[in-house]
Write a protein that holds these residues in place. Structure first.
Motif, PDB file in Angstrom:
ATOM      1  N   VAL A   1       0.844  -1.194   0.000  1.00  0.00           N
ATOM      2  CA  VAL A   1       0.000   0.000   0.000  1.00  0.00           C
ATOM      3  C   VAL A   1       0.878   1.243   0.000  1.00  0.00           C
ATOM      4  O   VAL A   1       1.871   1.321   0.726  1.00  0.00           O
ATOM      5  CB  VAL A   1      -0.921   0.003   1.248  1.00  0.00           C
ATOM      6  CG1 VAL A   1      -1.547   1.383   1.450  1.00  0.00           C
ATOM      7  CG2 VAL A   1      -2.019  -1.053   1.098  1.00  0.00           C
ATOM      8  N   ASP A   2       0.526   2.230  -0.839  1.00  0.00           N
ATOM      9  CA  ASP A   2       1.244   3.505  -0.859  1.00  0.00           C
ATOM     10  C   ASP A   2       0.253   4.638  -0.593  1.00  0.00           C
ATOM     11  O   ASP A   2      -0.646   4.885  -1.395  1.00  0.00           O
ATOM     12  CB  ASP A   2       1.928   3.710  -2.218  1.00  0.00           C
ATOM     13  CG  ASP A   2       2.844   4.925  -2.230  1.00  0.00           C
ATOM     14  OD1 ASP A   2       2.954   5.596  -1.180  1.00  0.00           O
ATOM     15  OD2 ASP A   2       3.450   5.194  -3.282  1.00  0.00           O
ATOM     16  N   ALA A   3       0.431   5.320   0.552  1.00  0.00           N
ATOM     17  CA  ALA A   3      -0.465   6.424   0.910  1.00  0.00           C
ATOM     18  C   ALA A   3       0.057   7.775   0.429  1.00  0.00           C
ATOM     19  O   ALA A   3      -0.636   8.792   0.584  1.00  0.00           O
ATOM     20  CB  ALA A   3      -0.667   6.456   2.420  1.00  0.00           C
ATOM     21  N   ASN A   4       1.270   7.825  -0.130  1.00  0.00           N
ATOM     22  CA  ASN A   4       1.827   9.084  -0.643  1.00  0.00           C
ATOM     23  C   ASN A   4       1.627  10.264   0.319  1.00  0.00           C
ATOM     24  O   ASN A   4       1.127  11.331  -0.075  1.00  0.00           O
ATOM     25  CB  ASN A   4       1.248   9.430  -2.014  1.00  0.00           C
ATOM     26  CG  ASN A   4       1.843   8.579  -3.133  1.00  0.00           C
ATOM     27  OD1 ASN A   4       1.167   7.699  -3.679  1.00  0.00           O
ATOM     28  ND2 ASN A   4       3.106   8.791  -3.463  1.00  0.00           N
ATOM     29  N   GLU A   5       1.969  10.080   1.598  1.00  0.00           N
ATOM     30  CA  GLU A   5       2.002  11.160   2.595  1.00  0.00           C
ATOM     31  C   GLU A   5       0.626  11.660   3.020  1.00  0.00           C
ATOM     32  O   GLU A   5       0.528  12.720   3.638  1.00  0.00           O
ATOM     33  CB  GLU A   5       2.782  12.389   2.083  1.00  0.00           C
ATOM     34  CG  GLU A   5       4.153  12.120   1.514  1.00  0.00           C
ATOM     35  CD  GLU A   5       4.870  13.386   1.081  1.00  0.00           C
ATOM     36  OE1 GLU A   5       5.673  13.901   1.868  1.00  0.00           O
ATOM     37  OE2 GLU A   5       4.600  13.869  -0.041  1.00  0.00           O
TER      38      GLU A   5
ATOM     39  N   LEU B   1       3.666  -1.009   3.981  1.00  0.00           N
ATOM     40  CA  LEU B   1       3.005   0.297   3.843  1.00  0.00           C
ATOM     41  C   LEU B   1       4.061   1.339   3.492  1.00  0.00           C
ATOM     42  O   LEU B   1       5.051   1.493   4.198  1.00  0.00           O
ATOM     43  CB  LEU B   1       2.318   0.679   5.168  1.00  0.00           C
ATOM     44  CG  LEU B   1       1.820   2.119   5.291  1.00  0.00           C
ATOM     45  CD1 LEU B   1       0.755   2.438   4.242  1.00  0.00           C
ATOM     46  CD2 LEU B   1       1.273   2.380   6.708  1.00  0.00           C
ATOM     47  N   GLU B   2       3.815   2.067   2.388  1.00  0.00           N
ATOM     48  CA  GLU B   2       4.775   3.053   1.923  1.00  0.00           C
ATOM     49  C   GLU B   2       4.312   4.458   2.298  1.00  0.00           C
ATOM     50  O   GLU B   2       3.166   4.833   2.054  1.00  0.00           O
ATOM     51  CB  GLU B   2       4.888   2.903   0.399  1.00  0.00           C
ATOM     52  CG  GLU B   2       6.079   3.589  -0.217  1.00  0.00           C
ATOM     53  CD  GLU B   2       6.093   3.368  -1.740  1.00  0.00           C
ATOM     54  OE1 GLU B   2       5.652   2.300  -2.212  1.00  0.00           O
ATOM     55  OE2 GLU B   2       6.526   4.280  -2.438  1.00  0.00           O
ATOM     56  N   GLN B   3       5.207   5.204   2.885  1.00  0.00           N
ATOM     57  CA  GLN B   3       5.079   6.630   3.198  1.00  0.00           C
ATOM     58  C   GLN B   3       3.678   7.052   3.652  1.00  0.00           C
ATOM     59  O   GLN B   3       2.994   7.818   2.976  1.00  0.00           O
ATOM     60  CB  GLN B   3       5.481   7.467   1.983  1.00  0.00           C
ATOM     61  CG  GLN B   3       5.755   8.932   2.333  1.00  0.00           C
ATOM     62  CD  GLN B   3       7.092   9.160   3.050  1.00  0.00           C
ATOM     63  OE1 GLN B   3       8.086   8.524   2.757  1.00  0.00           O
ATOM     64  NE2 GLN B   3       7.115  10.066   4.020  1.00  0.00           N
TER      65      GLN B   3
ATOM     66  N   ALA C   1      10.069   4.189   3.453  1.00  0.00           N
ATOM     67  CA  ALA C   1      10.222   5.626   3.185  1.00  0.00           C
ATOM     68  C   ALA C   1      10.345   5.858   1.690  1.00  0.00           C
ATOM     69  O   ALA C   1      11.199   5.262   1.042  1.00  0.00           O
ATOM     70  CB  ALA C   1      11.467   6.156   3.879  1.00  0.00           C
ATOM     71  N   ASP C   2       9.487   6.695   1.133  1.00  0.00           N
ATOM     72  CA  ASP C   2       9.651   7.115  -0.267  1.00  0.00           C
ATOM     73  C   ASP C   2       9.954   8.615  -0.294  1.00  0.00           C
ATOM     74  O   ASP C   2      11.106   9.012  -0.435  1.00  0.00           O
ATOM     75  CB  ASP C   2       8.398   6.762  -1.083  1.00  0.00           C
ATOM     76  CG  ASP C   2       8.550   7.151  -2.548  1.00  0.00           C
ATOM     77  OD1 ASP C   2       9.624   7.645  -2.936  1.00  0.00           O
ATOM     78  OD2 ASP C   2       7.590   6.974  -3.336  1.00  0.00           O
ATOM     79  N   GLU C   3       8.930   9.449  -0.082  1.00  0.00           N
ATOM     80  CA  GLU C   3       9.168  10.891  -0.105  1.00  0.00           C
ATOM     81  C   GLU C   3      10.177  11.319   0.964  1.00  0.00           C
ATOM     82  O   GLU C   3      10.808  12.377   0.846  1.00  0.00           O
ATOM     83  CB  GLU C   3       7.842  11.647   0.080  1.00  0.00           C
ATOM     84  CG  GLU C   3       6.926  11.631  -1.156  1.00  0.00           C
ATOM     85  CD  GLU C   3       6.038  10.385  -1.248  1.00  0.00           C
ATOM     86  OE1 GLU C   3       6.299   9.382  -0.543  1.00  0.00           O
ATOM     87  OE2 GLU C   3       5.071  10.414  -2.047  1.00  0.00           O
TER      88      GLU C   3
HETATM   89 MG   LIG Z   1       5.616   5.995  -3.256  1.00  0.00          MG
END
Ligand SMILES: [Mg+2]
Length: 325
Positions: free
Chosen positions: A175-179, A201-203, A224-226
């Motif tokens: 899952v990526d919530a993009n902040e 779970l991403e960011q 951690a992505d962003e």
């Molecule tokens: Mg991402």
């Protein structure tokens, strides 16, 4: 003498790509071509507004180093001349490609990475109604994708995830919530994800506001992505994340991406490999990092109406490499 060409391209998508930050209907990239003695190397980047970049700003950054680039700038010198980001990425990857073609070796050989015959990768389910996301997940699963990356914002978390899980009960989900989430309620959401068998779970939190993850006990790995751009990001991440998403557009090229992967692993962080919306040119440059990544998320070109020629051999959930140089 080296000839340099720099130009933007716009690649329409076949389907709108929706994430927490908004909707994209095309991929705007900047291409750098370097030619020496009739041999050409190519690099591509995707300027990213989230990081203050635009096509114009990236073109200006590259224009500012044009004299050095024409006079034979090396990858090592480039790292000092431009900051991490899309502009450096396009130039760095063009220099790698030029070095590979001039030496008659592949990028795999230059980076001492054995080339696997195929790479399993995530396919993205972008944000929509729970029903539409479930049918997209089902279609991807039926076409062979085993790893699905679910984009989410701050709404309908339970509805969307339960619909997707019911549609593709055997798929591995990330899952990526993009902040887009807040620290309040995060523990309950993490528990929901764990209960539904989500693998990562991403960011979840904004990059500037992820200190809430310090020593936060969570039942699934958080990536951690962003929050992770280069090796300089790592010091703050160890207590907050188990994994980092490495993208060449953030690191400013393959050179720093390789160094970041090594440093992240040494710090006990697992590696994920990601991309922006882009063509196969940008994916090819990132591939040597794929064998060391726990999750490979390089489906950018599969969103394009038409990919660059010659493109990589994408099938649902996989890149086949046997035919690649
Ligand atoms: Mg991402």
């Amino acid at each position: 003498m080296r000839t340099v060409k720099v130009y933007p391209e716009l690649w329409p998508l076949h389907t709108p790509f929706v994430i927490a930050r908004g909707t994209r209907t095309s991929a705007g990239v900047v291409v750098v071509e370097l030619e020496e003695e009739g041999i050409k190397g190519v690099g591509e980047c995707t300027p990213y507004p989230r990081y203050g970049e635009s096509e114009a700003s990236v073109l200006a950054q590259i224009a500012a180093i044009l004299p050095e680039l024409e006079q034979g700038l090396t990858r090592e010198q480039l790292q000092q001349l431009l900051p991490a980001g899309a502009a450096r990425n396009a130039v760095d990857c063009a220099l790698w490609d030029l070095a590979a073609r001039r030496s008659g070796r592949s990028l795999w050989q230059l980076t001492d990475t054995p080339m696997p015959p195929r790479i399993r990768m995530a396919q993205t389910v972008s944000i929509d109604t729970p029903e539409a996301m479930a049918s997209s997940a089902l279609a991807l699963w039926q076409h062979g994708a085993q790893l699905l990356k679910i984009k989410l914002d701050d709404h309908l978390i339970t509805e969307r995830l339960m619909a997707i899980r019911a549609a593709a009960p055997q798929a591995q989900l990330i899952v990526d919530a993009n902040e887009s989430w807040k620290s309040e309620g995060l523990a309950a959401r993490c528990q929901l994800l764990a209960d539904l068998g989500v693998a990562m779970l991403e960011q979840p939190l904004p990059a500037g506001d992820d200190a809430a993850l310090d020593n936060f006990i969570h039942p699934l790995p958080v990536c951690a992505d962003e929050s992770c751009h280069t090796r300089d990001s790592l010091a703050a991440l160890g207590k907050r994340y188990e994994m980092v998403n490495i993208k060449l557009d953030k690191t400013g090229g393959l050179t720093e991406a390789l160094a970041l992967a090594q440093a992240a692993e040494a710090a006990g962080l697992a590696v994920m490999l990601g991309c922006m919306l882009c063509t196969s040119r940008a994916i090819s440059a990132a591939l040597p990092l794929a064998p060391r990544a726990r999750f490979v998320d390089l489906d950018g070109p599969t969103w394009l109406a038409v990919d660059v020629e010659p493109g990589l051999a994408f099938s649902s959930g996989e890149i086949t490499l046997a035919e690649v140089r």
